[in-house]
Design an enzyme around this catalytic site. Structure first.
Site, PDB file in Angstrom:
ATOM      1  N   GLU A   1       7.371   9.350   9.469  1.00 29.72           N
ATOM      2  CA  GLU A   1       6.166   8.577   8.972  1.00 29.72           C
ATOM      3  C   GLU A   1       5.148   8.909   9.108  1.00 29.72           C
ATOM      4  O   GLU A   1       4.669   9.819  10.178  1.00 29.72           O
ATOM      5  CB  GLU A   1       5.981   7.172   9.620  1.00 29.72           C
ATOM      6  CG  GLU A   1       6.892   5.796   9.150  1.00 29.72           C
ATOM      7  CD  GLU A   1       6.250   5.177  10.015  1.00 29.72           C
ATOM      8  OE1 GLU A   1       5.243   4.385   9.753  1.00 29.72           O
ATOM      9  OE2 GLU A   1       7.144   3.845   9.789  1.00 29.72           O
TER      10      GLU A   1
ATOM     11  N   GLU B   1      -3.508  -1.738   6.905  1.00 32.70           N
ATOM     12  CA  GLU B   1      -1.851  -1.607   6.964  1.00 32.70           C
ATOM     13  C   GLU B   1      -1.147  -1.692   5.780  1.00 32.70           C
ATOM     14  O   GLU B   1      -0.489  -2.285   5.589  1.00 32.70           O
ATOM     15  CB  GLU B   1      -2.364  -3.176   8.274  1.00 32.70           C
ATOM     16  CG  GLU B   1      -2.436  -2.830   9.760  1.00 32.70           C
ATOM     17  CD  GLU B   1      -1.190  -1.397  10.242  1.00 32.70           C
ATOM     18  OE1 GLU B   1       0.006  -1.698   9.877  1.00 32.70           O
ATOM     19  OE2 GLU B   1      -1.995  -0.296  10.480  1.00 32.70           O
TER      20      GLU B   1
ATOM     21  N   GLU C   1       2.009  -2.942   1.262  1.00 35.13           N
ATOM     22  CA  GLU C   1       2.982  -4.377   1.710  1.00 35.13           C
ATOM     23  C   GLU C   1       2.301  -5.545   1.890  1.00 35.13           C
ATOM     24  O   GLU C   1       1.755  -5.530   2.995  1.00 35.13           O
ATOM     25  CB  GLU C   1       3.913  -3.651   2.745  1.00 35.13           C
ATOM     26  CG  GLU C   1       5.094  -2.977   2.780  1.00 35.13           C
ATOM     27  CD  GLU C   1       5.620  -2.210   3.858  1.00 35.13           C
ATOM     28  OE1 GLU C   1       6.806  -3.107   3.807  1.00 35.13           O
ATOM     29  OE2 GLU C   1       5.181  -1.473   4.433  1.00 35.13           O
TER      30      GLU C   1
ATOM     31  N   LYS D   1       1.728  -7.569   4.919  1.00 33.05           N
ATOM     32  CA  LYS D   1       1.152  -7.352   6.496  1.00 33.05           C
ATOM     33  C   LYS D   1      -0.170  -7.657   7.462  1.00 33.05           C
ATOM     34  O   LYS D   1      -0.322  -8.542   6.254  1.00 33.05           O
ATOM     35  CB  LYS D   1       1.904  -6.026   6.324  1.00 33.05           C
ATOM     36  CG  LYS D   1       3.126  -5.067   6.469  1.00 33.05           C
ATOM     37  CD  LYS D   1       2.740  -3.656   6.828  1.00 33.05           C
ATOM     38  CE  LYS D   1       3.836  -2.779   7.084  1.00 33.05           C
ATOM     39  NZ  LYS D   1       3.766  -1.026   7.857  1.00 33.05           N
TER      40      LYS D   1
END
Length: 466
Positions: free
Chosen positions: A266, A329, A320, A323
């Site tokens: 990542e 985030e 996303e 999250k």
């Protein structure tokens, strides 16, 4: 280095031939496909999107059968994951591992190209000694299950956060946290014995958050900066990504595991965040991911691992939206659910040959030559030989760019300097592209000029004139 010998040129020519092949299919560029969201497009649509990019690898955090099926026969390599919660059962019972392989791998093989299974995510950074001790038995049982199913070519590993390092600055001093060193040694013996990679999550973004100076931001974004000299090795680093990866390399080497390969599981940069967050922003995200992709394509490698690119999975394919935590985030995505780009990181197959994306917006890019003939050349100051070499490698590796003139015997071979050869190659790529200012950026190391750089028998084509 300031000059290139004839023998070095031979090596370079061979490298360019290899890179030209890699530029069409870039197996070192991957993406994380997280699914903590309620607005994602169907997996089949995502598979088509991926095929329109230079992304060759996808990392899943689980084993969604719909996604794995959708990626069948695409040639895209898939990494799947075992959740942390499944580790205890898999460690205690070999049958649990066998059942997991039977249900999540066997039905999709070989149409779906599963190449790696990550057991858990950042387990060694959890404050759970019991789970840490169960990790290796689970990995062993999973590997044995793969072998029994004649799927031994699929590798088994786990993903680590940078917190497993006790020290990472300077990179030559990289070492693992002594609290987990004994467990890591056993894991590394498994990696070494099975030829599986050591997967790590380096994020220059977090390094900048803890040191928000302008020079740190430039260092993190692969932008021009003074560089940082490793006091132990004397190596000058020009970007944080290389420094972080080489710190891991040093830690592995110091424990005697020089043969264990590193995979970046990542890395990324959020394009927006809350008002009190330091670092998120569209231009920062575009600069980091775009320049990272260009750096990987250059095949320059890191100072401790030169001449090759570490497999790197960008975070992430989509936002996303479910999250928890700060806005950042939920803002790491490269594409929107409607499949349009949030920003251009240079991943599209139709634009990859145009070089790394500019860190400036197109609207702000003026035409400095007012319709005169134009050439793309390196800036006169502040550009290192390593950056020029990366530009040279990148440009000559692109389809349609002819660099024979700077090979031995060519009309532009002399003077044999990296600046001279890079100048020719960068201009060749610019002339083959749309000839827009943003096609002459090269991580902010280039500029457009109306002064013809041609000399003697070396002729530089120039848009709008000669």
């Amino acid at each position: 280095m300031a000059t290139l010998s004839y023998s070095s040129m031979a090596v370079l020519c061979a490298a360019l031939f290899t890179f030209s092949t890699l530029s069409k299919s870039q197996p070192f560029i991957g993406v994380n496909y997280g699914q903590v969201a309620d607005n994602l497009p169907p997996p089949e649509t995502t598979a088509k999107l991926l095929q329109s990019t230079s992304i060759e690898k996808v990392r899943l955090y689980g084993t969604d059968p719909g996604v794995i099926k959708a990626l069948a026969n695409t040639g895209i390599e898939i990494t799947v994951g075992v959740s942390n919660s499944d580790i205890p059962a898999m460690a205690a019972d070999p049958n649990a591992a066998s059942n997991w392989i039977a249900g999540n791998v066997v039905p999709f093989h070989p149409a779906s190209k599963i190449g790696l299974i990550n057991v858990g995510n950042e387990v060694m950074s959890y404050n759970d000694r019991g789970l840490m001790q169960q990790l290796l038995p689970a990995m062993r049982n999973l590997q044995n299950a793969l072998d029994s199913a004649n799927l031994g070519k699929i590798k088994v590993s786990t993903v680590h956060s940078m917190a497993v390092l006790r020290q990472s600055d300077p990179p030559s001093s990289g070492s693992f946290d002594p609290d987990v060193k004994d467990l890591l040694k056993n894991l590394l013996e498994f990696n070494n014995a099975t030829d599986s990679p050591f997967a790590i999550n380096p994020y220059p973004y977090f390094a900048y958050r803890s040191d928000p100076r302008p020079e740190t931001l430039s260092f993190c974004l692969f932008q021009p900066n003074p560089g940082r000299v490793d006091s132990g090795s004397g190596i000058k680093y020009t970007n944080m990504f290389d420094a972080q990866v080489d710190a891991v390399r040093s830690a592995l080497d110091s424990m005697g595991f020089k043969g264990v390969e590193i995979v970046v599981a990542e890395t990324g940069w959020p394009y927006k965040g809350d008002g009190n967050e330091v670092g998120p922003g569209l231009e920062n995200a575009r600069a980091y991911n775009g320049n990272l992709v260009a750096h990987l394509r250059s095949m320059a490698g890191t100072p401790l691992m030169p001449g090759k690119s570490v497999d790197t999975y960008l975070f992430a394919l989509y936002d996303e939206d479910q999250k928890p935590g700060p806005s950042s985030e939920r803002s790491f995505g490269l594409f929107k659910p409607d499949l349009t780009m949030i920003y251009d990181a240079g991943l599209s197959k139709t634009t990859a040959s145009q070089g790394p994306p500019s860190n400036n917006t197109r609207a702000a890019a003026p035409n400095p030559t007012n319709g005169l003939a134009r050439w793309c050349v390196p800036k006169t100051t502040g550009v290192s030989d390593s950056q020029l070499q990366a530009n040279l490698d990148y440009a000559c590796g692109q389809p349609g760019v002819d660099c024979t003139a700077i090979q031995p015997g060519g009309s532009c071979f002399e003077p044999v300097t990296v600046r001279s050869h890079a100048t020719y190659a960068m201009n060749q790529l610019y002339q083959k592209s749309e000839k827009k200012p943003w096609n002459c950026d090269f991580s902010q190391s280039a500029t457009i000029t109306s002064t013809n750089p041609s000399y003697d028998k070396c002729s530089y084509p120039g848009e709008g004139g000669s």
